[in-house]
Motif scaffolding. Structure first.
Motif, PDB file in Angstrom:
ATOM      1  N   ALA A  72      20.743  34.678  28.358  1.00 33.54           N
ATOM      2  CA  ALA A  72      19.564  35.147  27.633  1.00 33.54           C
ATOM      3  C   ALA A  72      19.316  34.290  26.384  1.00 33.54           C
ATOM      4  CB  ALA A  72      19.734  36.611  27.237  1.00 33.54           C
ATOM      5  N   ALA A  73      20.403  33.795  25.777  1.00 32.94           N
ATOM      6  CA  ALA A  73      20.264  32.939  24.603  1.00 32.94           C
ATOM      7  C   ALA A  73      19.759  31.549  24.987  1.00 32.94           C
ATOM      8  CB  ALA A  73      21.593  32.826  23.862  1.00 32.94           C
ATOM      9  N   GLY A  74      19.931  31.146  26.242  1.00 35.23           N
ATOM     10  CA  GLY A  74      19.415  29.869  26.739  1.00 35.23           C
ATOM     11  C   GLY A  74      20.464  28.783  26.773  1.00 35.23           C
ATOM     12  N   ALA A  75      20.190  27.715  27.511  1.00 35.56           N
ATOM     13  CA  ALA A  75      21.026  26.511  27.627  1.00 35.56           C
ATOM     14  C   ALA A  75      22.488  26.860  27.902  1.00 35.56           C
ATOM     15  CB  ALA A  75      20.895  25.640  26.395  1.00 35.56           C
ATOM     16  N   THR A  76      22.719  27.450  29.068  1.00 33.82           N
ATOM     17  CA  THR A  76      24.063  27.872  29.458  1.00 33.82           C
ATOM     18  C   THR A  76      24.412  27.291  30.815  1.00 33.82           C
ATOM     19  OG1 THR A  76      23.718  29.940  28.290  1.00 33.82           O
ATOM     20  CG2 THR A  76      25.521  29.888  29.851  1.00 33.82           C
ATOM     21  N   ILE A  77      25.627  26.804  30.951  1.00 36.55           N
ATOM     22  CA  ILE A  77      26.134  26.347  32.251  1.00 36.55           C
ATOM     23  C   ILE A  77      27.119  27.407  32.730  1.00 36.55           C
ATOM     24  CG2 ILE A  77      27.483  24.605  33.463  1.00 36.55           C
ATOM     25  CD1 ILE A  77      26.467  22.568  31.410  1.00 36.55           C
ATOM     26  N   GLY A  78      26.754  28.104  33.807  1.00 34.73           N
ATOM     27  CA  GLY A  78      27.599  29.171  34.337  1.00 34.73           C
ATOM     28  C   GLY A  78      28.449  28.676  35.489  1.00 34.73           C
ATOM     29  N   TYR A  79      29.549  28.001  35.177  1.00 34.94           N
ATOM     30  CA  TYR A  79      30.376  27.445  36.250  1.00 34.94           C
ATOM     31  C   TYR A  79      31.144  28.523  36.998  1.00 34.94           C
ATOM     32  CZ  TYR A  79      34.415  27.648  33.061  1.00 34.94           C
ATOM     33  OH  TYR A  79      35.390  28.059  32.211  1.00 34.94           O
ATOM     34  N   GLY A  80      31.402  29.665  36.388  1.00 32.05           N
ATOM     35  CA  GLY A  80      32.058  30.770  37.098  1.00 32.05           C
ATOM     36  C   GLY A  80      31.158  31.318  38.191  1.00 32.05           C
ATOM     37  N   GLN A  81      29.886  31.418  37.868  1.00 30.91           N
ATOM     38  CA  GLN A  81      28.905  31.867  38.858  1.00 30.91           C
ATOM     39  C   GLN A  81      28.831  30.852  39.998  1.00 30.91           C
ATOM     40  OE1 GLN A  81      27.924  34.829  38.276  1.00 30.91           O
ATOM     41  NE2 GLN A  81      26.442  35.044  39.895  1.00 30.91           N
ATOM     42  N   PHE A  82      28.895  29.565  39.653  1.00 33.64           N
ATOM     43  CA  PHE A  82      28.893  28.511  40.674  1.00 33.64           C
ATOM     44  C   PHE A  82      30.112  28.638  41.585  1.00 33.64           C
ATOM     45  CE2 PHE A  82      30.377  24.353  42.101  1.00 33.64           C
ATOM     46  CZ  PHE A  82      29.295  23.976  42.884  1.00 33.64           C
ATOM     47  N   LEU A  83      31.288  28.928  41.002  1.00 32.74           N
ATOM     48  CA  LEU A  83      32.497  29.110  41.822  1.00 32.74           C
ATOM     49  C   LEU A  83      32.316  30.269  42.797  1.00 32.74           C
ATOM     50  CD1 LEU A  83      35.322  28.593  39.172  1.00 32.74           C
ATOM     51  CD2 LEU A  83      34.675  27.053  41.033  1.00 32.74           C
ATOM     52  N   THR A  84      31.698  31.343  42.338  1.00 31.54           N
ATOM     53  CA  THR A  84      31.461  32.501  43.208  1.00 31.54           C
ATOM     54  C   THR A  84      30.519  32.131  44.356  1.00 31.54           C
ATOM     55  OG1 THR A  84      31.776  33.981  41.336  1.00 31.54           O
ATOM     56  CG2 THR A  84      30.661  34.889  43.251  1.00 31.54           C
ATOM     57  N   VAL A  85      29.447  31.419  44.042  1.00 30.19           N
ATOM     58  CA  VAL A  85      28.484  31.011  45.074  1.00 30.19           C
ATOM     59  C   VAL A  85      29.135  30.018  46.043  1.00 30.19           C
ATOM     60  CG1 VAL A  85      26.304  29.803  45.474  1.00 30.19           C
ATOM     61  CG2 VAL A  85      26.474  31.508  43.671  1.00 30.19           C
ATOM     62  N   ALA A  86      29.960  29.108  45.524  1.00 35.67           N
ATOM     63  CA  ALA A  86      30.663  28.155  46.395  1.00 35.67           C
ATOM     64  C   ALA A  86      31.609  28.895  47.327  1.00 35.67           C
ATOM     65  CB  ALA A  86      31.420  27.134  45.555  1.00 35.67           C
ATOM     66  N   LEU A  87      32.272  29.931  46.829  1.00 34.89           N
ATOM     67  CA  LEU A  87      33.144  30.736  47.687  1.00 34.89           C
ATOM     68  C   LEU A  87      32.325  31.465  48.746  1.00 34.89           C
ATOM     69  CD1 LEU A  87      36.036  31.594  48.226  1.00 34.89           C
ATOM     70  CD2 LEU A  87      35.708  33.464  46.611  1.00 34.89           C
TER      71      LEU A  87
END
Length: 145
Positions: A72-87
């Motif tokens: 919500a604050a902006g300019a964020t890289i969510g690599y944990g979310q990426f790991l979940t989607v990759a799984l």
């Protein structure tokens, strides 16, 4: 042009593709739930309570307690979310691999079977023998050399 579109839209391949996309969307929800609600909590338990969905880099420099707040604050890289989607992807790919492998085994088994020869009824065999005897009896004699 409308008739041409009807022919295209009602072809078997187009209908099969539509059914596949709909089933794929439903299957995707199942896999997403499996990963988010079953697999990731187990991985989190094994790793000491880590929640992969809250792993992120905040590029604005403002600290945030959760990924949702950081996003919500902006300019964020969510690599944990990426790991979940990759799984999710790996699970879907594995299940599809197993499904295609099973289908290929069934196809090979069907191709390996000898073709079924229908047994000729007794009456038909007798009629064929009578036909052959009559044909041999009425044939002209071979020419003398």
């Amino acid at each position: 042009m409308l008739d041409e579109f009807k022919k295209f839209a009602l072809k078997g391949n187009v209908v099969d593709l539509a059914v596949g996309v709909i089933i794929g969307a439903a299957f995707s929800q199942i896999v997403t739930s499996l990963v988010a609600d079953v697999v990731m909590p187990i991985i989190g338990f094994i790793t000491g309570g880590l929640d992969f969905s809250n792993y992120f880099f905040q590029l604005t420099g403002e600290p945030a307690p959760t990924y949702a707040a950081a996003k919500a604050a902006g300019a964020t890289i969510g690599y944990g979310q990426f790991l979940t989607v990759a799984l999710n992807f790996m699970i879907v790919a594995w299940i599809l691999f197993l499904a295609v492998r099973g289908i290929n085994r069934l196809r090979r088994a069907e191709e390996a079977k000898p073709p079924q020869v229908a047994e000729v009824p007794r009456e038909q065999k007798l009629l064929e023998e009578i036909r052959d005897l009559l044909a041999a009896r009425s044939a002209p004699p071979p020419p003398m050399v």
